[in-house]
Write a protein that holds these residues in place. Structure first.
Motif, PDB file in Angstrom:
ATOM      1  N   VAL A   1       0.842  -1.204   0.000  1.00 53.84           N
ATOM      2  CA  VAL A   1       0.000   0.000   0.000  1.00 53.84           C
ATOM      3  C   VAL A   1       0.873   1.249   0.000  1.00 53.84           C
ATOM      4  CG1 VAL A   1      -1.640   1.347   1.350  1.00 53.84           C
ATOM      5  CG2 VAL A   1      -1.984  -1.114   1.074  1.00 53.84           C
ATOM      6  N   ILE A   2       1.948   1.229   0.808  1.00 55.93           N
ATOM      7  CA  ILE A   2       2.853   2.379   0.859  1.00 55.93           C
ATOM      8  C   ILE A   2       3.497   2.618  -0.506  1.00 55.93           C
ATOM      9  CG2 ILE A   2       4.989   3.255   1.882  1.00 55.93           C
ATOM     10  CD1 ILE A   2       4.234   1.752   4.445  1.00 55.93           C
ATOM     11  N   VAL A   3       3.946   1.535  -1.139  1.00 52.94           N
ATOM     12  CA  VAL A   3       4.556   1.659  -2.469  1.00 52.94           C
ATOM     13  C   VAL A   3       3.529   2.145  -3.484  1.00 52.94           C
ATOM     14  CG1 VAL A   3       5.626   0.380  -4.365  1.00 52.94           C
ATOM     15  CG2 VAL A   3       6.295  -0.095  -2.001  1.00 52.94           C
ATOM     16  N   LEU A   4       2.306   1.638  -3.394  1.00 56.51           N
ATOM     17  CA  LEU A   4       1.257   2.001  -4.338  1.00 56.51           C
ATOM     18  C   LEU A   4       0.916   3.484  -4.265  1.00 56.51           C
ATOM     19  CD1 LEU A   4      -0.853   1.125  -6.416  1.00 56.51           C
ATOM     20  CD2 LEU A   4      -2.382   0.551  -4.527  1.00 56.51           C
ATOM     21  N   LEU A   5       0.948   4.055  -3.054  1.00 58.19           N
ATOM     22  CA  LEU A   5       0.624   5.469  -2.895  1.00 58.19           C
ATOM     23  C   LEU A   5       1.653   6.382  -3.558  1.00 58.19           C
ATOM     24  CD1 LEU A   5      -0.640   5.502   0.816  1.00 58.19           C
ATOM     25  CD2 LEU A   5      -2.005   5.621  -1.288  1.00 58.19           C
ATOM     26  N   SER A   6       2.882   5.900  -3.669  1.00 52.79           N
ATOM     27  CA  SER A   6       3.929   6.725  -4.276  1.00 52.79           C
ATOM     28  C   SER A   6       4.280   6.302  -5.696  1.00 52.79           C
ATOM     29  CB  SER A   6       5.201   6.668  -3.410  1.00 52.79           C
ATOM     30  OG  SER A   6       5.663   5.334  -3.289  1.00 52.79           O
ATOM     31  N   ASN A   7       3.805   5.139  -6.095  1.00 56.05           N
ATOM     32  CA  ASN A   7       4.155   4.619  -7.413  1.00 56.05           C
ATOM     33  C   ASN A   7       2.936   3.930  -8.007  1.00 56.05           C
ATOM     34  OD1 ASN A   7       5.597   3.647  -9.651  1.00 56.05           O
ATOM     35  ND2 ASN A   7       6.040   1.723  -8.589  1.00 56.05           N
ATOM     36  N   ARG A   8       2.407   4.437  -9.080  1.00 61.15           N
ATOM     37  CA  ARG A   8       1.211   3.870  -9.703  1.00 61.15           C
ATOM     38  C   ARG A   8       1.566   3.328 -11.084  1.00 61.15           C
ATOM     39  NH1 ARG A   8      -3.451   5.322  -7.014  1.00 61.15           N
ATOM     40  NH2 ARG A   8      -3.200   6.907  -5.415  1.00 61.15           N
ATOM     41  N   PRO A   9       2.090   2.120 -11.146  1.00 62.98           N
ATOM     42  CA  PRO A   9       2.490   1.557 -12.444  1.00 62.98           C
ATOM     43  C   PRO A   9       1.275   1.212 -13.294  1.00 62.98           C
ATOM     44  CG  PRO A   9       2.655  -0.101 -10.727  1.00 62.98           C
ATOM     45  CD  PRO A   9       2.315   1.189 -10.034  1.00 62.98           C
ATOM     46  N   VAL A  10       1.520   1.044 -14.578  1.00 65.96           N
ATOM     47  CA  VAL A  10       0.471   0.632 -15.508  1.00 65.96           C
ATOM     48  C   VAL A  10       0.210  -0.859 -15.303  1.00 65.96           C
ATOM     49  CG1 VAL A  10      -0.170   0.396 -17.925  1.00 65.96           C
ATOM     50  CG2 VAL A  10       1.132   2.399 -17.166  1.00 65.96           C
ATOM     51  N   VAL A  11      -1.057  -1.213 -15.197  1.00 65.65           N
ATOM     52  CA  VAL A  11      -1.422  -2.623 -15.008  1.00 65.65           C
ATOM     53  C   VAL A  11      -2.421  -3.022 -16.083  1.00 65.65           C
ATOM     54  CG1 VAL A  11      -0.995  -2.616 -12.522  1.00 65.65           C
ATOM     55  CG2 VAL A  11      -3.267  -2.029 -13.381  1.00 65.65           C
ATOM     56  N   LYS A  12      -2.461  -4.315 -16.372  1.00 69.15           N
ATOM     57  CA  LYS A  12      -3.401  -4.818 -17.379  1.00 69.15           C
ATOM     58  C   LYS A  12      -4.460  -5.677 -16.709  1.00 69.15           C
ATOM     59  CE  LYS A  12      -0.518  -8.809 -18.735  1.00 69.15           C
ATOM     60  NZ  LYS A  12       0.713  -8.495 -17.995  1.00 69.15           N
ATOM     61  N   ALA A  13      -5.633  -5.705 -17.323  1.00 67.69           N
ATOM     62  CA  ALA A  13      -6.758  -6.442 -16.750  1.00 67.69           C
ATOM     63  C   ALA A  13      -6.829  -7.868 -17.271  1.00 67.69           C
ATOM     64  CB  ALA A  13      -8.068  -5.721 -17.043  1.00 67.69           C
ATOM     65  N   PHE A  14      -6.447  -8.088 -18.530  1.00 64.32           N
ATOM     66  CA  PHE A  14      -6.566  -9.413 -19.138  1.00 64.32           C
ATOM     67  C   PHE A  14      -5.304  -9.739 -19.929  1.00 64.32           C
ATOM     68  CE2 PHE A  14     -10.910  -7.912 -18.663  1.00 64.32           C
ATOM     69  CZ  PHE A  14     -11.576  -9.031 -18.155  1.00 64.32           C
ATOM     70  N   SER A  15      -5.019 -11.047 -20.033  1.00 64.49           N
ATOM     71  CA  SER A  15      -3.951 -11.532 -20.908  1.00 64.49           C
ATOM     72  C   SER A  15      -4.507 -12.632 -21.796  1.00 64.49           C
ATOM     73  CB  SER A  15      -2.769 -12.048 -20.077  1.00 64.49           C
ATOM     74  OG  SER A  15      -2.109 -10.991 -19.423  1.00 64.49           O
ATOM     75  N   GLY A  16      -3.633 -13.281 -22.543  1.00 66.37           N
ATOM     76  CA  GLY A  16      -4.065 -14.313 -23.466  1.00 66.37           C
ATOM     77  C   GLY A  16      -4.375 -15.638 -22.787  1.00 66.37           C
ATOM     78  N   PHE A  17      -4.803 -16.611 -23.602  1.00 69.05           N
ATOM     79  CA  PHE A  17      -5.216 -17.902 -23.082  1.00 69.05           C
ATOM     80  C   PHE A  17      -4.060 -18.660 -22.445  1.00 69.05           C
ATOM     81  CE2 PHE A  17      -6.062 -22.490 -23.775  1.00 69.05           C
ATOM     82  CZ  PHE A  17      -7.173 -22.608 -22.950  1.00 69.05           C
ATOM     83  N   SER A  18      -2.882 -18.574 -23.061  1.00 69.66           N
ATOM     84  CA  SER A  18      -1.734 -19.296 -22.497  1.00 69.66           C
ATOM     85  C   SER A  18      -1.382 -18.757 -21.117  1.00 69.66           C
ATOM     86  CB  SER A  18      -0.526 -19.181 -23.433  1.00 69.66           C
ATOM     87  OG  SER A  18      -0.155 -17.826 -23.614  1.00 69.66           O
ATOM     88  N   GLU A  19      -1.474 -17.443 -20.937  1.00 66.36           N
ATOM     89  CA  GLU A  19      -1.203 -16.864 -19.619  1.00 66.36           C
ATOM     90  C   GLU A  19      -2.291 -17.255 -18.618  1.00 66.36           C
ATOM     91  OE1 GLU A  19       1.477 -15.526 -18.916  1.00 66.36           O
ATOM     92  OE2 GLU A  19       2.359 -14.928 -20.820  1.00 66.36           O
ATOM     93  N   PHE A  20      -3.512 -17.392 -19.114  1.00 62.19           N
ATOM     94  CA  PHE A  20      -4.593 -17.859 -18.237  1.00 62.19           C
ATOM     95  C   PHE A  20      -4.289 -19.252 -17.705  1.00 62.19           C
ATOM     96  CE2 PHE A  20      -8.299 -20.741 -18.339  1.00 62.19           C
ATOM     97  CZ  PHE A  20      -8.927 -20.315 -17.173  1.00 62.19           C
ATOM     98  N   LEU A  21      -3.774 -20.143 -18.560  1.00 60.30           N
ATOM     99  CA  LEU A  21      -3.429 -21.488 -18.121  1.00 60.30           C
ATOM    100  C   LEU A  21      -2.346 -21.450 -17.052  1.00 60.30           C
ATOM    101  CD1 LEU A  21      -3.367 -23.393 -21.533  1.00 60.30           C
ATOM    102  CD2 LEU A  21      -5.132 -23.490 -19.758  1.00 60.30           C
ATOM    103  N   TYR A  22      -1.384 -20.562 -17.231  1.00 59.09           N
ATOM    104  CA  TYR A  22      -0.326 -20.407 -16.232  1.00 59.09           C
ATOM    105  C   TYR A  22      -0.923 -19.991 -14.885  1.00 59.09           C
ATOM    106  CZ  TYR A  22       3.813 -18.556 -13.916  1.00 59.09           C
ATOM    107  OH  TYR A  22       4.811 -18.309 -13.008  1.00 59.09           O
ATOM    108  N   GLY A  23      -1.747 -18.940 -14.919  1.00 61.69           N
ATOM    109  CA  GLY A  23      -2.352 -18.452 -13.688  1.00 61.69           C
ATOM    110  C   GLY A  23      -3.259 -19.484 -13.044  1.00 61.69           C
ATOM    111  N   LEU A  24      -3.968 -20.248 -13.859  1.00 58.16           N
ATOM    112  CA  LEU A  24      -4.860 -21.269 -13.329  1.00 58.16           C
ATOM    113  C   LEU A  24      -4.092 -22.289 -12.499  1.00 58.16           C
ATOM    114  CD1 LEU A  24      -7.754 -22.583 -13.399  1.00 58.16           C
ATOM    115  CD2 LEU A  24      -6.867 -23.967 -15.284  1.00 58.16           C
ATOM    116  N   GLY A  25      -2.925 -22.707 -12.994  1.00 60.79           N
ATOM    117  CA  GLY A  25      -2.139 -23.687 -12.261  1.00 60.79           C
ATOM    118  C   GLY A  25      -1.727 -23.188 -10.890  1.00 60.79           C
ATOM    119  N   VAL A  26      -1.254 -21.945 -10.818  1.00 61.45           N
ATOM    120  CA  VAL A  26      -0.832 -21.381  -9.535  1.00 61.45           C
ATOM    121  C   VAL A  26      -2.017 -21.254  -8.582  1.00 61.45           C
ATOM    122  CG1 VAL A  26       0.211 -19.387  -8.384  1.00 61.45           C
ATOM    123  CG2 VAL A  26       1.094 -20.153 -10.601  1.00 61.45           C
ATOM    124  N   ILE A  27      -3.160 -20.802  -9.095  1.00 65.89           N
ATOM    125  CA  ILE A  27      -4.335 -20.599  -8.243  1.00 65.89           C
ATOM    126  C   ILE A  27      -4.883 -21.933  -7.749  1.00 65.89           C
ATOM    127  CG2 ILE A  27      -6.722 -19.774  -8.234  1.00 65.89           C
ATOM    128  CD1 ILE A  27      -5.774 -17.514 -10.120  1.00 65.89           C
TER     129      ILE A  27
END
Length: 434
Positions: free
Chosen positions: A217-243
């Motif tokens: 939270v402290i870092v976020l208040l001083s640094n607001r990087p660009v973030v993305k909401a969605f990625s491709g299907f292959s990245e979804f498979l990667y995230g699914l495994g971790v979750i």
């Protein structure tokens, strides 16, 4: 942070309650049934583990909106599959000839015979050993990271990480450094003596998560990087495994339901716990990604800045994972000693298991990639495929069309996501070595 799953003794154990082992809840006992609050605590302990540390990186790879949707989807599906196991056991125990079905392995034996038990045993061994490999990777990488200066350039940091200690790179040195101590800890024959360490580990992990989130939270208040909401299907498979890895805990489902005083409320307590963990995981993953953006590391602790608090958090997590590892290995010992040593304590089999886990940890370069592999390749089968299969086989003669399609859909989805996610995770791991 315990993943104490599986695996009853031989089929004869169905006729009498076994002594305390890996499927014994850490809170509560056979003589005193658990309240709703204690059941919540047991489910929480069984599920929450080191996988949470890879969630911010997963959010970065997958996109924060897609990650949150996947998070709640996996939580709902995991709850559904846990209840499928409960319904299957209740149905079987209503028949004459079946007494107490105490574990996932017992259920597999009744539904599919010896093949069912072997299948569950193999998946339990791979899952539990995989968790332990992940712990050693975290310890090795984190301790190696502590050798570097947070203010050093990337080139200097890589030079320090690649420097030798007694002829070994830092990660390998610290993993091998754990080995003789793990031989001693894994020689302890009973889970009961190790359970307090696991409960302490979960308390410390929650405290560390809280401190990390404050830092984010402290870092976020001083640094607001660009973030993305969605990625491709292959990245979804990667995230699914971790979750999926992060929610793995299905082996404790049946023992915890047996321990609950008001069993008719088990489904609601389980749903509430899964929802609570989902919110906690989602907050932790999203905050980490929002704070560091594309600089988010595979272990969020690597993003923490310099300072005493950062060092203490990293060391605290390493110490707790170090002491939790023998608890996670306990289901492996229960299975291999039952199958290869007549169910008796065997020191050399335990030491051989620790040696194999250590070797695998030395060969895996990336913590989050390994979480994705275990989650996709093993946890999908254990958490989705087998519960739907067992439920279908027991209820197939009495199912309506909706229930039939539900089981078949979960079964096919589990296989599809498991195979595709495993393929992608392996590609990532091999690419990381190049």
């Amino acid at each position: 942070m315990v993943f104490d799953k599986e695996a009853g003794s031989s089929s004869q154990a169905l006729k009498a309650p076994p002594p305390p082992r890996e499927d014994t809840p850490l809170l509560g006992s056979q003589k005193s049934l658990s309240s709703q609050a204690k059941t919540f605590a047991n489910v929480f302990i069984a599920i929450v583990g080191a996988g949470v540390l890879g969630l911010p990186y997963t959010f970065m790879r997958t996109g924060w909106v897609l990650s949150l949707l996947t998070m709640f989807g996996v939580a709902a599906l995991t709850h559904r599959c846990m209840m499928l196991l409960v319904y299957t056991r209740r149905r079987l125990e209503s028949f004459d000839g079946f007494t107490k079905i105490s574990s996932f392995g017992d259920l597999g034996f009744i539904v599919c015979g010896s093949f069912g038990r072997i299948l569950v045993d193999v998946l339990i061994i791979l899952a539990q050993a995989g968790f332990c490999v992940g712990y050693l990777i975290f310890i090795g990488n984190t301790m190696a990271n502590l050798l570097t200066s947070p203010t050093a350039s990337l080139k200097t940091t890589m030079t320090l990480l690649s420097s030798k200690i007694l002829g070994l790179n830092p990660k390998s040195f610290y993993i091998w450094g754990c080995f003789p101590f793990q031989l001693g800890l894994n020689s302890i024959p009973t889970l009961t003596h190790l359970a307090p360490l696991s409960i302490l580990a979960d308390v410390v992990d929650l405290g560390a998560m809280g401190v990390v989130m404050i830092e984010e939270v402290i870092v976020l208040l001083s640094n607001r990087p660009v973030v993305k909401a969605f990625s491709g299907f292959s990245e979804f498979l990667y995230g699914l495994g971790v979750i999926v890895y992060s929610f793995e805990g299905i082996g404790m489902c049946l023992p915890l339901e047996s321990e609950m005083k008001e069993k008719n409320k088990y489904g609601k307590v389980l749903a509430f716990t899964m929802g609570f963990i989902s919110i906690m995981y989602g907050s932790f993953g999203a905050l980490g990604y929002f704070a560091y953006g594309d600089e988010t590391q595979d272990m969020i602790t690597a993003n923490l800045g310099a300072g005493l608090i950062s060092i203490l958090i990293k060391l605290g997590l390493c110490v707790n994972l170090f002491f939790t590892l023998p608890i996670m290995m306990n289901p492996v010992y229960e299975i291999i000693e039952r199958r290869f040593w007549g169910g008796r304590y065997c020191l050399w089999l335990r030491w051989l298991s620790v040696f194999v886990v250590t070797l695998v940890a030395l060969l895996v370069p990336n913590f989050a990639d390994f979480l994705s592999l275990v989650g996709s390749g093993i946890c999908c089968a254990l958490g989705f495929v087998l519960p739907s299969l067992f439920h279908f086989l027991v209820f197939k003669d009495d199912m309506n069309r909706t229930a039939w399609w539900s089981d078949v859909t979960i079964f096919v989805l589990g296989i599809g996501l498991g195979v595709s996610g495993t393929w992608y995770a392996l590609q990532e791991m091999f690419a990381a070595k190049v």
